[in-house]
Write a protein that holds these residues in place. Structure first.
Motif, PDB file in Angstrom:
ATOM      1  N   THR A 224       0.818  -1.209   0.000  1.00  0.00           N
ATOM      2  CA  THR A 224       0.000   0.000   0.000  1.00  0.00           C
ATOM      3  C   THR A 224       0.855   1.264   0.000  1.00  0.00           C
ATOM      4  OG1 THR A 224      -0.152  -0.270   2.401  1.00  0.00           O
ATOM      5  CG2 THR A 224      -2.004  -1.042   1.086  1.00  0.00           C
ATOM      6  N   ILE A 225       2.024   1.192   0.626  1.00  0.00           N
ATOM      7  CA  ILE A 225       2.937   2.332   0.594  1.00  0.00           C
ATOM      8  C   ILE A 225       3.714   2.349  -0.714  1.00  0.00           C
ATOM      9  CG2 ILE A 225       4.985   3.350   1.688  1.00  0.00           C
ATOM     10  CD1 ILE A 225       3.933   2.443   4.356  1.00  0.00           C
ATOM     11  N   GLY A 226       4.021   1.158  -1.229  1.00  0.00           N
ATOM     12  CA  GLY A 226       4.747   1.079  -2.491  1.00  0.00           C
ATOM     13  C   GLY A 226       4.024   1.787  -3.619  1.00  0.00           C
ATOM     14  N   GLN A 227       2.675   1.723  -3.618  1.00  0.00           N
ATOM     15  CA  GLN A 227       1.900   2.392  -4.657  1.00  0.00           C
ATOM     16  C   GLN A 227       2.105   3.895  -4.649  1.00  0.00           C
ATOM     17  OE1 GLN A 227      -2.152   1.233  -3.976  1.00  0.00           O
ATOM     18  NE2 GLN A 227      -1.730  -0.961  -4.184  1.00  0.00           N
ATOM     19  N   ILE A 228       2.444   4.447  -3.481  1.00  0.00           N
ATOM     20  CA  ILE A 228       2.611   5.893  -3.346  1.00  0.00           C
ATOM     21  C   ILE A 228       4.077   6.293  -3.452  1.00  0.00           C
ATOM     22  CG2 ILE A 228       2.089   7.884  -1.877  1.00  0.00           C
ATOM     23  CD1 ILE A 228       0.192   5.945  -0.314  1.00  0.00           C
ATOM     24  N   LEU A 229       4.951   5.497  -2.826  1.00  0.00           N
ATOM     25  CA  LEU A 229       6.352   5.889  -2.642  1.00  0.00           C
ATOM     26  C   LEU A 229       7.291   5.428  -3.744  1.00  0.00           C
ATOM     27  CD1 LEU A 229       8.625   7.053  -0.805  1.00  0.00           C
ATOM     28  CD2 LEU A 229       8.661   4.819   0.348  1.00  0.00           C
TER      29      LEU A 229
ATOM     30  N   LEU B  84      17.127  10.283   1.581  1.00  0.00           N
ATOM     31  CA  LEU B  84      16.244  10.609   0.468  1.00  0.00           C
ATOM     32  C   LEU B  84      14.853  10.008   0.664  1.00  0.00           C
ATOM     33  CD1 LEU B  84      16.105  12.136  -2.157  1.00  0.00           C
ATOM     34  CD2 LEU B  84      17.042  10.146  -3.345  1.00  0.00           C
ATOM     35  N   THR B  85      14.774   8.825   1.252  1.00  0.00           N
ATOM     36  CA  THR B  85      13.475   8.218   1.553  1.00  0.00           C
ATOM     37  C   THR B  85      12.723   9.066   2.567  1.00  0.00           C
ATOM     38  OG1 THR B  85      14.391   6.007   1.145  1.00  0.00           O
ATOM     39  CG2 THR B  85      12.304   6.124   2.339  1.00  0.00           C
ATOM     40  N   ARG B  86      13.431   9.511   3.590  1.00  0.00           N
ATOM     41  CA  ARG B  86      12.813  10.389   4.598  1.00  0.00           C
ATOM     42  C   ARG B  86      12.294  11.672   3.944  1.00  0.00           C
ATOM     43  NH1 ARG B  86      17.143  11.638   7.175  1.00  0.00           N
ATOM     44  NH2 ARG B  86      17.173   9.783   8.502  1.00  0.00           N
ATOM     45  N   GLU B  87      13.108  12.259   3.098  1.00  0.00           N
ATOM     46  CA  GLU B  87      12.723  13.493   2.416  1.00  0.00           C
ATOM     47  C   GLU B  87      11.508  13.273   1.505  1.00  0.00           C
ATOM     48  OE1 GLU B  87      14.615  16.083  -1.241  1.00  0.00           O
ATOM     49  OE2 GLU B  87      15.991  15.353   0.315  1.00  0.00           O
ATOM     50  N   THR B  88      11.501  12.155   0.770  1.00  0.00           N
ATOM     51  CA  THR B  88      10.402  11.871  -0.160  1.00  0.00           C
ATOM     52  C   THR B  88       9.097  11.619   0.585  1.00  0.00           C
ATOM     53  OG1 THR B  88      11.985  10.908  -1.734  1.00  0.00           O
ATOM     54  CG2 THR B  88       9.659  10.397  -2.070  1.00  0.00           C
ATOM     55  N   LEU B  89       9.144  10.882   1.682  1.00  0.00           N
ATOM     56  CA  LEU B  89       7.943  10.629   2.467  1.00  0.00           C
ATOM     57  C   LEU B  89       7.350  11.939   2.997  1.00  0.00           C
ATOM     58  CD1 LEU B  89       9.062   7.457   4.452  1.00  0.00           C
ATOM     59  CD2 LEU B  89       7.156   7.571   2.843  1.00  0.00           C
ATOM     60  N   ARG B  90       8.186  12.798   3.508  1.00  0.00           N
ATOM     61  CA  ARG B  90       7.695  14.085   4.010  1.00  0.00           C
ATOM     62  C   ARG B  90       7.088  14.923   2.888  1.00  0.00           C
ATOM     63  NH1 ARG B  90      13.031  15.296   7.665  1.00  0.00           N
ATOM     64  NH2 ARG B  90      12.360  14.295   9.600  1.00  0.00           N
ATOM     65  N   ASP B  91       7.749  14.920   1.733  1.00  0.00           N
ATOM     66  CA  ASP B  91       7.234  15.695   0.597  1.00  0.00           C
ATOM     67  C   ASP B  91       5.880  15.171   0.137  1.00  0.00           C
ATOM     68  OD1 ASP B  91       9.375  17.398   0.579  1.00  0.00           O
ATOM     69  OD2 ASP B  91      10.429  16.404  -1.073  1.00  0.00           O
TER      70      ASP B  91
ATOM     71  N   ALA C  55       3.568  13.812   1.935  1.00  0.00           N
ATOM     72  CA  ALA C  55       2.552  14.278   2.876  1.00  0.00           C
ATOM     73  C   ALA C  55       2.356  15.781   2.775  1.00  0.00           C
ATOM     74  CB  ALA C  55       2.950  13.894   4.304  1.00  0.00           C
ATOM     75  N   ARG C  56       3.455  16.514   2.653  1.00  0.00           N
ATOM     76  CA  ARG C  56       3.389  17.975   2.633  1.00  0.00           C
ATOM     77  C   ARG C  56       2.641  18.502   1.417  1.00  0.00           C
ATOM     78  NH1 ARG C  56       8.468  18.719   2.700  1.00  0.00           N
ATOM     79  NH2 ARG C  56       8.683  18.704   4.967  1.00  0.00           N
ATOM     80  N   THR C  57       2.833  17.846   0.282  1.00  0.00           N
ATOM     81  CA  THR C  57       2.230  18.312  -0.966  1.00  0.00           C
ATOM     82  C   THR C  57       0.836  17.746  -1.202  1.00  0.00           C
ATOM     83  OG1 THR C  57       3.272  16.501  -2.214  1.00  0.00           O
ATOM     84  CG2 THR C  57       4.486  18.579  -2.048  1.00  0.00           C
ATOM     85  N   GLY C  58       0.386  16.819  -0.354  1.00  0.00           N
ATOM     86  CA  GLY C  58      -0.932  16.232  -0.524  1.00  0.00           C
ATOM     87  C   GLY C  58      -0.980  15.070  -1.486  1.00  0.00           C
ATOM     88  N   HIS C  59       0.176  14.628  -2.008  1.00  0.00           N
ATOM     89  CA  HIS C  59       0.186  13.465  -2.889  1.00  0.00           C
ATOM     90  C   HIS C  59      -0.139  12.186  -2.125  1.00  0.00           C
ATOM     91  CE1 HIS C  59       2.290  16.303  -5.574  1.00  0.00           C
ATOM     92  NE2 HIS C  59       1.813  15.537  -6.532  1.00  0.00           N
ATOM     93  N   TRP C  60       0.157  12.163  -0.835  1.00  0.00           N
ATOM     94  CA  TRP C  60      -0.280  11.057   0.016  1.00  0.00           C
ATOM     95  C   TRP C  60      -1.483  11.566   0.789  1.00  0.00           C
ATOM     96  CZ3 TRP C  60       3.491   7.303   2.826  1.00  0.00           C
ATOM     97  CH2 TRP C  60       2.754   6.296   3.470  1.00  0.00           C
ATOM     98  N   VAL C  61      -2.660  11.278   0.249  1.00  0.00           N
ATOM     99  CA  VAL C  61      -3.899  11.783   0.833  1.00  0.00           C
ATOM    100  C   VAL C  61      -4.087  11.190   2.226  1.00  0.00           C
ATOM    101  CG1 VAL C  61      -6.395  11.934   0.576  1.00  0.00           C
ATOM    102  CG2 VAL C  61      -4.926  11.999  -1.457  1.00  0.00           C
TER     103      VAL C  61
END
Length: 317
Positions: A101-106, A294-301, A303-309
């Motif tokens: 489920t996270i792979g689909q987003i990340l 980079l994984t930490r940065e991508t996960l935060r981005d 959430a921050r940008t709303g791509h992970w609803v």
């Protein structure tokens, strides 16, 4: 046993042609240089230098040592340059485990970011349930993992990065004669627990989280169907066979298209943590270190940008 410093001193003495000039070149006291040479000669059991009208010159044994010393020092220089280059341009394979489920987003944004920033790194992503991924971490089959929940044991450390909201949802037209609150409003966990629910089976991370939340509130979940696949859960709900609780991101598309309707859960709210895990029992390669960041940065981005609803950055992350 000779060391690198002694070899450097020996080469400098021969190339400078005298102990005094070598001492000035190396910024080392001349008596210290003489002592190093005597120790080397004692270790090897032969003279290495002799004084001639032209200055200090190597003996036959000294010439052999000089040839090998230059090779060793050249290789050390190459090694240092390669290490510094590796720090600036890391390379190698990094293995990351993530739930599907996270792979689909990340997966896509992370692979893209690694490829753009660190083209010499080969990122391998393996998807499975959180429990399997944790076992892979314990067995050192992967270098990094994204998990639902903490796992600070067995030499593993986790960083709490995100919180993901869970939502109650049902078919667009509902399935019960009594009306629910208007879609988009809030339901209590007690109300949600009483509905006919389609949820993952016991042992699934999401089911365990919901069971714990219900137990704390002294509620009994009214489960009518157990099925682990999110897609099957959504299909069964859309057919009117029950309601369910899933991460907001998992149902966002169907809700937007009007195929499902959803409600926020409160009193108490239900969410789950997203954690980034790494080994604390073995040193990380430079490639693993930069992919971790980079994984930490991508996960935060995401959430921050709303791509992970439905995801938000955790307090202190």
């Amino acid at each position: 046993m000779m060391d690198i410093r002694q070899l450097r001193y020996f080469v400098a003495i021969v190339e400078q042609g005298s102990f005094s000039r070598a001492a000035q070149f190396l910024h080392v006291a001349q008596p210290a240089l003489s002592l190093h040479v005597r120790n080397m000669e004692a270790d090897l059991g032969t003279a290495l230098l002799f004084r001639s009208p032209r200055g200090v010159e190597p003996t036959e044994a000294g010439a052999i040592l000089l040839r090998h010393a230059r090779i060793v020092l050249d290789q050390m220089t190459v090694a240092e340059e390669e290490i510094r280059g590796h720090q600036n341009d890391p390379s190698g394979e990094v293995r990351l485990g993530i739930p599907g489920t996270i792979g689909q987003i990340l997966a896509v944004p992370l692979i893209t970011a690694v490829h753009q920033r660190y083209p010499k790194i080969r990122l391998r992503i393996a998807e499975a349930m959180s429990g399997f991924i944790l076992e892979w971490m314990r067995e050192e089959r992967i270098d990094l993992a994204v998990l639902y929940g903490q796992a600070d044991d067995h030499g593993i450390r986790t960083q709490h990065l995100l919180e993901e909201d869970l939502q109650f949802f049902g078919p667009a037209d509902g399935i019960r004669p009594e009306p629910l609150a208007a879609t988009g409003t809030v339901l209590s966990l007690a109300e949600v627990a009483s509905m006919p629910l389609i949820l993952p089976g016991k042992g699934h991370g999401l089911r365990d989280l919901l069971d714990d939340a219900a137990d704390k509130g002294r509620h009994a979940l009214n489960i009518v169907i157990d099925v682990d696949s999110y897609n099957n859960i959504k299909a069964l709900v859309a057919e009117g066979l029950g309601y369910s609780i899933l991460p907001e991101n998992a149902i966002a598309a169907e809700v937007a298209e009007g195929r499902l309707q959803s409600w926020r859960i409160d009193n108490p709210p239900v969410s789950r943590g997203i954690h980034l895990a790494y080994s604390a029992s073995r040193p990380m390669t430079n490639a693993v270190t930069v992919v971790l960041a980079l994984t930490r940065e991508t996960l935060r981005d995401l959430a921050r940008t709303g791509h992970w609803v439905g995801a938000r950055i955790a307090d202190g992350a």
